[in-house]
Design a protein around this motif. Structure first.
Motif, PDB file in Angstrom:
ATOM      1  N   PRO A  26       0.876  -0.979   0.084  1.00  0.00           N
ATOM      2  CA  PRO A  26       0.114   0.115  -0.115  1.00  0.00           C
ATOM      3  C   PRO A  26       0.612   1.767   0.304  1.00  0.00           C
ATOM      4  O   PRO A  26       0.617   1.757  -0.988  1.00  0.00           O
ATOM      5  N   ARG A  27       1.930   1.317   0.618  1.00  0.00           N
ATOM      6  CA  ARG A  27       3.162   2.634   0.439  1.00  0.00           C
ATOM      7  C   ARG A  27       3.891   2.339  -0.453  1.00  0.00           C
ATOM      8  O   ARG A  27       4.184   3.814  -0.827  1.00  0.00           O
ATOM      9  N   LEU A  28       3.454   1.667  -1.038  1.00  0.00           N
ATOM     10  CA  LEU A  28       4.668   1.587  -2.112  1.00  0.00           C
ATOM     11  C   LEU A  28       3.948   1.785  -3.334  1.00  0.00           C
ATOM     12  O   LEU A  28       4.315   2.369  -4.387  1.00  0.00           O
ATOM     13  N   ARG A  29       2.458   1.174  -3.755  1.00  0.00           N
ATOM     14  CA  ARG A  29       1.707   2.084  -4.354  1.00  0.00           C
ATOM     15  C   ARG A  29       1.025   3.407  -4.584  1.00  0.00           C
ATOM     16  O   ARG A  29       1.359   3.453  -5.955  1.00  0.00           O
ATOM     17  N   GLU A  30       1.258   3.938  -3.443  1.00  0.00           N
ATOM     18  CA  GLU A  30       1.126   5.666  -3.570  1.00  0.00           C
ATOM     19  C   GLU A  30       2.396   5.995  -3.621  1.00  0.00           C
ATOM     20  O   GLU A  30       2.105   6.797  -4.340  1.00  0.00           O
ATOM     21  N   ALA A  31       3.511   5.505  -3.782  1.00  0.00           N
ATOM     22  CA  ALA A  31       4.330   6.340  -3.908  1.00  0.00           C
ATOM     23  C   ALA A  31       4.904   6.384  -5.476  1.00  0.00           C
ATOM     24  O   ALA A  31       4.958   7.001  -5.824  1.00  0.00           O
ATOM     25  N   HIS A  32       4.795   4.606  -5.632  1.00  0.00           N
ATOM     26  CA  HIS A  32       4.771   4.898  -7.641  1.00  0.00           C
ATOM     27  C   HIS A  32       3.485   5.826  -8.106  1.00  0.00           C
ATOM     28  O   HIS A  32       4.128   6.059  -9.412  1.00  0.00           O
ATOM     29  N   GLN A  33       2.210   5.680  -7.342  1.00  0.00           N
ATOM     30  CA  GLN A  33       1.640   6.155  -8.307  1.00  0.00           C
ATOM     31  C   GLN A  33       2.018   7.875  -8.329  1.00  0.00           C
ATOM     32  O   GLN A  33       1.436   8.521  -9.359  1.00  0.00           O
ATOM     33  N   ALA A  34       2.263   8.434  -7.093  1.00  0.00           N
ATOM     34  CA  ALA A  34       2.624   9.582  -7.456  1.00  0.00           C
ATOM     35  C   ALA A  34       3.478  10.338  -8.525  1.00  0.00           C
ATOM     36  O   ALA A  34       3.475  10.978  -8.773  1.00  0.00           O
ATOM     37  N   TRP A  35       4.861   9.215  -8.166  1.00  0.00           N
ATOM     38  CA  TRP A  35       5.986   9.400  -8.993  1.00  0.00           C
ATOM     39  C   TRP A  35       5.091   9.473 -10.602  1.00  0.00           C
ATOM     40  O   TRP A  35       5.393  10.208 -11.240  1.00  0.00           O
ATOM     41  N   LEU A  36       4.214   8.963 -10.766  1.00  0.00           N
ATOM     42  CA  LEU A  36       4.450   8.122 -12.081  1.00  0.00           C
ATOM     43  C   LEU A  36       3.221   9.756 -12.879  1.00  0.00           C
ATOM     44  O   LEU A  36       2.196   9.608 -13.847  1.00  0.00           O
ATOM     45  N   ALA A  37       2.472  10.719 -11.866  1.00  0.00           N
ATOM     46  CA  ALA A  37       1.311  10.964 -11.894  1.00  0.00           C
ATOM     47  C   ALA A  37       2.025  12.638 -13.425  1.00  0.00           C
ATOM     48  O   ALA A  37       2.574  12.621 -13.398  1.00  0.00           O
ATOM     49  N   PRO A  38       0.616  12.709 -13.773  1.00  0.00           N
ATOM     50  CA  PRO A  38       1.239  13.249 -14.766  1.00  0.00           C
ATOM     51  C   PRO A  38       2.008  14.981 -14.472  1.00  0.00           C
ATOM     52  O   PRO A  38       2.960  15.403 -14.597  1.00  0.00           O
ATOM     53  N   ASP A  39       1.141  15.295 -13.148  1.00  0.00           N
ATOM     54  CA  ASP A  39       2.561  16.298 -12.773  1.00  0.00           C
ATOM     55  C   ASP A  39       3.754  16.327 -12.251  1.00  0.00           C
ATOM     56  O   ASP A  39       3.566  17.245 -11.674  1.00  0.00           O
ATOM     57  N   ASN A  40       4.447  15.413 -11.823  1.00  0.00           N
ATOM     58  CA  ASN A  40       5.354  15.446 -11.794  1.00  0.00           C
ATOM     59  C   ASN A  40       6.454  15.293 -13.716  1.00  0.00           C
ATOM     60  O   ASN A  40       7.708  14.908 -12.466  1.00  0.00           O
ATOM     61  N   PHE A  41       5.746  15.418 -13.751  1.00  0.00           N
ATOM     62  CA  PHE A  41       6.510  15.774 -15.232  1.00  0.00           C
ATOM     63  C   PHE A  41       7.011  17.062 -15.847  1.00  0.00           C
ATOM     64  O   PHE A  41       5.237  17.417 -15.813  1.00  0.00           O
ATOM     65  N   ASP A  42       8.126  17.264 -16.027  1.00  0.00           N
ATOM     66  CA  ASP A  42       7.493  19.249 -17.263  1.00  0.00           C
ATOM     67  C   ASP A  42       7.265  18.820 -18.198  1.00  0.00           C
ATOM     68  O   ASP A  42       6.982  17.860 -19.074  1.00  0.00           O
ATOM     69  N   ALA A  43       7.390  19.365 -18.952  1.00  0.00           N
ATOM     70  CA  ALA A  43       7.013  19.786 -20.411  1.00  0.00           C
ATOM     71  C   ALA A  43       7.587  19.195 -21.756  1.00  0.00           C
ATOM     72  O   ALA A  43       7.316  17.990 -22.262  1.00  0.00           O
ATOM     73  N   GLU A  44       9.327  18.742 -21.344  1.00  0.00           N
ATOM     74  CA  GLU A  44       9.549  17.893 -22.006  1.00  0.00           C
ATOM     75  C   GLU A  44      10.300  16.202 -21.502  1.00  0.00           C
ATOM     76  O   GLU A  44      10.611  15.402 -21.178  1.00  0.00           O
ATOM     77  N   GLY A  45       9.144  15.982 -20.692  1.00  0.00           N
ATOM     78  CA  GLY A  45       8.979  14.457 -19.891  1.00  0.00           C
ATOM     79  C   GLY A  45       9.971  14.043 -19.321  1.00  0.00           C
ATOM     80  O   GLY A  45      10.074  12.709 -18.725  1.00  0.00           O
TER      81      GLY A  45
END
Length: 216
Positions: free
Chosen positions: A185-204
């Motif tokens: 559960p903790r790791l899943r939340e961390a993975h999903q937060a990292w993969l979220a669109p707002d964690n990447f800039d315009a260049e990806g």
């Protein structure tokens, strides 16, 4: 998890898909793209029991055999550059709820990309949602890149089995890592937060590292 849930009635999924990556059961139809995406020199395949593949025909012969088994269940991985990686679910122990992610061969164009992280995340999420209690990651103890990848994703190092195997005529000391269902559960939340669109800039490019999300 209640022991009454075991053995698990589980079969490898046909496909998994996220925002960055798609996984499909390996098929000879993937071979041309996979061969084009991956180097043919031995160093790229050094720690794997299969490869290198000097031409698509040799790759196809291996893929035909790999595609015919459910353990390991091989998957082709598609990222932004097309089909460019292979990974497997393997050593499925339905009696005890244990499975392994392994045989990972990601092309240079897939490595260290969001699709590579998401591919492993999708497999992990599927396994725990299917009732597995433990997902393992094993690699040659000398494979620093694989060890770093396991730790980045939140796998816990559990020790090294010395002289565990002989692979391509060389000794393999095997480093063992695992995630258990209480970790997920903790790791899943961390993975999903990292993969979220707002964690990447315009260049990806990532804005925050996975380690900053609490994955380890």
């Amino acid at each position: 998890m209640s022991p009454e849930r075991f053995p698990l009635h589980w079969s490898p999924p046909d496909a998994l898909e996220g925002r960055f990556a798609r996984l499909e059961r390996l098929d000879p139809a993937h071979v041309e793209a996979l061969h084009a995406a991956n180097p043919t020199d031995e160093s790229h395949w050094r720690y794997l029991p299969y490869g290198p593949f000097p031409d698509p025909q040799v790759y196809r012969l291996w893929a035909e055999g790999a595609a015919a088994t459910d353990d390991p269940a091989f998957y082709a991985v598609r990222g932004a550059q097309g089909w460019s990686g292979v990974v497997a679910l393997m050593r499925a122990d339905r009696e005890h709820g244990v499975i392994e992610i392994g045989n990972i061969a990601f092309s240079p164009g897939l490595q260290r990309r969001p699709a590579a992280t998401e591919a492993i995340h999708l497999l992990l999420d599927h396994c725990f949602a299917s009732g597995f209690r433990r997902v393992e990651w094993k690699c040659n103890a000398g494979n620093a890149a694989s060890r770093q990848a396991a730790e980045r994703l939140g796998f816990t190092y559990e020790g090294t089995f010395r002289q565990h195997m002989i692979v391509k005529g060389r000794n393999r000391d095997t480093a063992w890592f695992a995630i258990v269902d209480d970790d997920w559960p903790r790791l899943r939340e961390a993975h999903q937060a990292w993969l979220a669109p707002d964690n990447f800039d315009a260049e990806g490019r990532q804005i925050r590292r996975l380690s900053e999300m609490g994955a380890n």
